[in-house]
Write a protein that holds these residues in place. Structure first.
Motif, PDB file in Angstrom:
ATOM      1  N   THR A 123      16.654  13.240  17.481  1.00 54.57           N
ATOM      2  CA  THR A 123      16.163  14.214  16.702  1.00 54.57           C
ATOM      3  C   THR A 123      17.040  14.637  15.571  1.00 54.57           C
ATOM      4  N   MET A 124      18.371  14.382  15.789  1.00 55.16           N
ATOM      5  CA  MET A 124      19.689  14.655  15.050  1.00 55.16           C
ATOM      6  C   MET A 124      20.226  13.408  14.632  1.00 55.16           C
ATOM      7  N   GLN A 125      21.174  13.742  13.534  1.00 57.97           N
ATOM      8  CA  GLN A 125      21.952  12.369  13.095  1.00 57.97           C
ATOM      9  C   GLN A 125      23.125  12.954  12.279  1.00 57.97           C
ATOM     10  N   ASN A 126      24.101  12.150  12.536  1.00 57.72           N
ATOM     11  CA  ASN A 126      25.441  12.385  11.906  1.00 57.72           C
ATOM     12  C   ASN A 126      25.601  11.053  11.368  1.00 57.72           C
ATOM     13  N   SER A 127      25.329  11.071   9.923  1.00 57.77           N
ATOM     14  CA  SER A 127      25.535   9.706   9.207  1.00 57.77           C
ATOM     15  C   SER A 127      26.848   9.135   9.262  1.00 57.77           C
ATOM     16  N   TYR A 128      27.700   9.923   8.987  1.00 61.48           N
ATOM     17  CA  TYR A 128      29.219   9.513   8.814  1.00 61.48           C
ATOM     18  C   TYR A 128      29.588   8.934  10.299  1.00 61.48           C
ATOM     19  N   GLN A 129      29.273   9.580  11.512  1.00 57.45           N
ATOM     20  CA  GLN A 129      29.948   9.181  12.662  1.00 57.45           C
ATOM     21  C   GLN A 129      28.788   7.848  13.131  1.00 57.45           C
ATOM     22  N   ARG A 130      27.732   7.787  12.746  1.00 58.31           N
ATOM     23  CA  ARG A 130      26.904   6.691  13.063  1.00 58.31           C
ATOM     24  C   ARG A 130      27.443   5.483  12.214  1.00 58.31           C
ATOM     25  N   ILE A 131      27.785   5.583  10.944  1.00 55.02           N
ATOM     26  CA  ILE A 131      28.300   4.296  10.296  1.00 55.02           C
ATOM     27  C   ILE A 131      29.819   4.335  10.861  1.00 55.02           C
ATOM     28  N   LEU A 132      30.681   5.077  11.255  1.00 53.54           N
ATOM     29  CA  LEU A 132      31.861   4.804  11.756  1.00 53.54           C
ATOM     30  C   LEU A 132      31.881   4.224  13.044  1.00 53.54           C
ATOM     31  N   ASP A 133      30.729   4.641  14.112  1.00 55.16           N
ATOM     32  CA  ASP A 133      30.590   3.666  15.089  1.00 55.16           C
ATOM     33  C   ASP A 133      30.311   2.121  14.991  1.00 55.16           C
ATOM     34  N   ILE A 134      29.465   2.017  13.954  1.00 59.81           N
ATOM     35  CA  ILE A 134      29.380   0.585  13.492  1.00 59.81           C
ATOM     36  C   ILE A 134      30.632  -0.333  13.178  1.00 59.81           C
ATOM     37  N   GLN A 176      10.723  16.665   5.716  1.00 59.66           N
ATOM     38  CA  GLN A 176      10.387  17.951   5.478  1.00 59.66           C
ATOM     39  C   GLN A 176      10.829  19.048   6.504  1.00 59.66           C
ATOM     40  N   GLY A 177      11.564  18.849   7.339  1.00 58.04           N
ATOM     41  CA  GLY A 177      12.139  19.653   8.540  1.00 58.04           C
ATOM     42  C   GLY A 177      12.418  18.881   9.833  1.00 58.04           C
ATOM     43  N   CYS A 178      12.773  19.261  10.702  1.00 55.05           N
ATOM     44  CA  CYS A 178      13.341  18.586  11.867  1.00 55.05           C
ATOM     45  C   CYS A 178      12.001  17.689  12.281  1.00 55.05           C
ATOM     46  N   CYS A 179      12.450  16.280  12.373  1.00 59.42           N
ATOM     47  CA  CYS A 179      11.115  15.311  12.712  1.00 59.42           C
ATOM     48  C   CYS A 179       9.563  15.550  12.300  1.00 59.42           C
ATOM     49  N   GLN A 180       9.844  15.969  10.837  1.00 64.44           N
ATOM     50  CA  GLN A 180       8.673  16.131   9.873  1.00 64.44           C
ATOM     51  C   GLN A 180       8.838  15.325   8.953  1.00 64.44           C
ATOM     52  N   PRO A 181       8.039  14.394   8.629  1.00 63.71           N
ATOM     53  CA  PRO A 181       6.883  14.025   9.757  1.00 63.71           C
ATOM     54  C   PRO A 181       7.347  13.528  11.105  1.00 63.71           C
ATOM     55  N   ASP A 202       0.688  -1.108  -0.044  1.00 66.68           N
ATOM     56  CA  ASP A 202      -0.018  -0.235   0.024  1.00 66.68           C
ATOM     57  C   ASP A 202       0.936   1.461   0.170  1.00 66.68           C
ATOM     58  N   SER A 203       0.896   2.013  -1.046  1.00 69.76           N
ATOM     59  CA  SER A 203       1.828   3.272  -1.235  1.00 69.76           C
ATOM     60  C   SER A 203       1.632   4.379  -0.162  1.00 69.76           C
ATOM     61  N   SER A 204       0.352   4.108   0.413  1.00 70.65           N
ATOM     62  CA  SER A 204      -0.291   5.204   1.399  1.00 70.65           C
ATOM     63  C   SER A 204       0.710   5.097   2.655  1.00 70.65           C
ATOM     64  N   LEU A 205       1.207   3.955   2.905  1.00 65.95           N
ATOM     65  CA  LEU A 205       2.220   3.541   4.034  1.00 65.95           C
ATOM     66  C   LEU A 205       3.692   4.282   4.040  1.00 65.95           C
ATOM     67  N   ILE A 206       3.909   4.764   2.678  1.00 66.44           N
ATOM     68  CA  ILE A 206       5.277   5.155   2.658  1.00 66.44           C
ATOM     69  C   ILE A 206       5.413   6.358   3.476  1.00 66.44           C
ATOM     70  N   ILE A 207       6.706   6.458   4.066  1.00 65.36           N
ATOM     71  CA  ILE A 207       7.039   7.583   5.057  1.00 65.36           C
ATOM     72  C   ILE A 207       8.171   8.331   4.304  1.00 65.36           C
ATOM     73  N   GLY A 208       7.900   9.516   3.862  1.00 62.90           N
ATOM     74  CA  GLY A 208       8.681  10.238   3.191  1.00 62.90           C
ATOM     75  C   GLY A 208       8.156  11.346   2.527  1.00 62.90           C
ATOM     76  N   ARG A 209       8.975  11.975   1.594  1.00 67.47           N
ATOM     77  CA  ARG A 209       8.551  13.100   0.947  1.00 67.47           C
ATOM     78  C   ARG A 209       9.014  12.999  -0.571  1.00 67.47           C
TER      79      ARG A 209
END
Length: 470
Positions: free
Chosen positions: A264-275, A250-255, A43-50
């Protein structure tokens, strides 16, 4: 409308699915289904995103228990297999991946919690695929994870299927990518990037593969344009950024569902580096085959090298006495030194870069002597070398050598592919007056005042422009 999707089910919705029992909606997550059955439409209505630039990226929250790796700990795997599905077969026997629906992901058995069906093999060219792989490797280059496009076999690995179209595995035609998601790492996860929707777009493919595979590591969307976890289309070339950004589309925590994991914040580089920790790059392996070290060579001598690297070879360069002479992007890696080199000792260096930018070099010294007079003078410099106008060049038994067949100049070591009587051959420049071609070849006019060594004799190359009789 093309969509890139990684979808998200909120936990509350999963509870509702459970209440539906064995109905259609409940079967969307988990449940064993034959891979050759008609895929169950999501069901495409279940897609979370923009949507942005006609594309949608998101994730399906499967409700699986994700593993959280503490920085410095060992991840469940350090392999990301980018699978173009060319080496596998569908249930009908055609090239492609056969995917079974299951209650947990298993990249070893092609079992997915979000998809089932037969995914056709990647339809783009080999050249484009290699460019996509180079981009994905560069995107993950800072981290301790190896990106491969050959099946690692019966070992734990993350898998990014990069092929087919969304309708083949149960999604609407607009979806360009999808991944399972939870708030941690999904072991042996399979993500999907439907590259056959636009098989020639390297940047878009790289962006989709990077985002969908990272969703399986527990990364969310974010509002940083240069990062692959974003929806913002420009710049088209994206890398994981070492800076914090708002989670959301669509903005911070939007939706608000984008922040369901807490932060509420993410550093993708550091997150992958931690893994995965930092990368431990290894340089390309280089073997200079011709000439041998400290050998005597003729002006214009041939330099041949074998270069290998598990991350792929990006380019190979020839340097003489520290000066760059030529660069090749594809094998065979064979070069001609300048005819103008003075007699005496010179340093010959092959420098190569792999797909993630690691550099390797190999250097030998040679002694430039008198020009060759015949093929025998070239034998000391290597096998299958022939004498052309005083210089030794690869012969017909070497791919791209003098007299070998060709379809384009890039296939020839000399960079020259000539046509005569409907036949294409690699050629070498020659002096018409001297006719210094090896036995079995003749120096024919190139139509511009020069000559080219051609197998056999008679006629000319370029007769229509220089008026010589054929």
């Amino acid at each position: 409308m093309k969509q890139h999707a990684a979808f998200a089910f909120a936990f509350a919705f999963l509870g509702a699915l459970g209440a539906l029992g064995t109905g259609t909606a409940a079967a969307q997550i988990g449940g064993n289904r034959a891979p050759d059955e008609t895929p169950l439409l999501m069901d495409s209505s279940l897609i979370i995103g923009r949507e942005a630039d006609g594309k949608l990226r998101g994730y399906i929250h499967t409700g699986e228990v994700g593993e959280e790796v503490i920085a410095g700990g060992a991840p469940p795997s350090r392999i990301l297999f980018v699978n173009n599905c060319k080496a596998e077969t569908t249930s009908s026997g055609t090239p492609g991946c056969r995917i079974t629906r299951g209650n947990s992901n298993n990249s070893i058995t092609n079992t997915s919690t979000i998809a089932s069906g037969n995914l056709s093999a990647y339809s783009g060219s080999t050249t484009t695929w290699n460019s996509i792989m180079t981009c994905v490797r560069q995107t993950y280059a800072p981290f301790g994870i190896t990106v491969v496009d050959v099946n690692p076999g019966n070992v734990p690995h993350f898998e990014a299927m990069a092929a087919g179209t969304p309708t083949q595995v149960g999604f609407s035609n607009g979806v360009a990518g999808v991944s399972p998601f939870t708030c941690g790492i999904i072991n042996n996860a399979i993500s999907f990037s439907f590259l056959n929707l636009n098989p020639s777009d390297v940047n878009d493919a790289c962006w989709t593969i990077a985002q969908e595979s990272a969703h399986a590591f527990g990364l969310s969307h974010e509002m940083l344009a240069a990062d692959p976890m974003t929806y913002i289309p420009n710049p088209p070339s994206k890398r994981f950024q070492n800076q914090s950004a708002c989670i959301g589309t669509q903005g911070c925590c939007q939706p608000s569902v984008e922040c369901q994991c807490g932060p509420t914040m993410q550093n993708s580089y550091q997150r992958i580096l931690d893994i995965f920790g930092p990368s431990n790059p290894t340089p390309p392996t280089i073997v200079i085959e011709t000439p041998t070290a400290n050998s005597q060579v003729t002006p214009g001598f041939v330099v041949r090298a074998t270069v290998t690297d598990p991350e792929g070879v990006d380019n190979v360069q020839l340097l003489i006495d520290g000066n760059a002479i030529a660069t090749l992007q594809t094998a065979p890696y064979a070069f001609n030194a300048p005819m103008s080199l003075a007699e005496g000792t010179h340093m010959v260096t092959i420098r190569a870069y792999d797909g993630v930018g690691s550099e390797g070099t190999s250097t030998i010294s040679v002694i430039v002597g008198d020009p060759c007079n015949d093929n025998g003078d070239c034998s000391a410099q290597g096998s299958d070398l022939v004498c052309v106008d005083g210089r030794c060049v690869p012969g017909q038994n070497t791919p791209g050598g003098l007299g070998s067949t060709c379809d384009a100049p890039t296939e020839c070591i000399s960079g020259l592919c000539a046509t005569k009587d409907g036949e294409n051959r690699c050629v070498e420049g020659c002096d018409l007056a001297a006719d210094g071609c090896p036995d079995g070849f003749q120096c024919l006019s190139n139509g511009a005042g020069g000559g080219l060594c051609w197998p056999g004799g008679g006629g000319c190359l370029g007769c229509s422009t220089d008026g010589r009789p054929s």
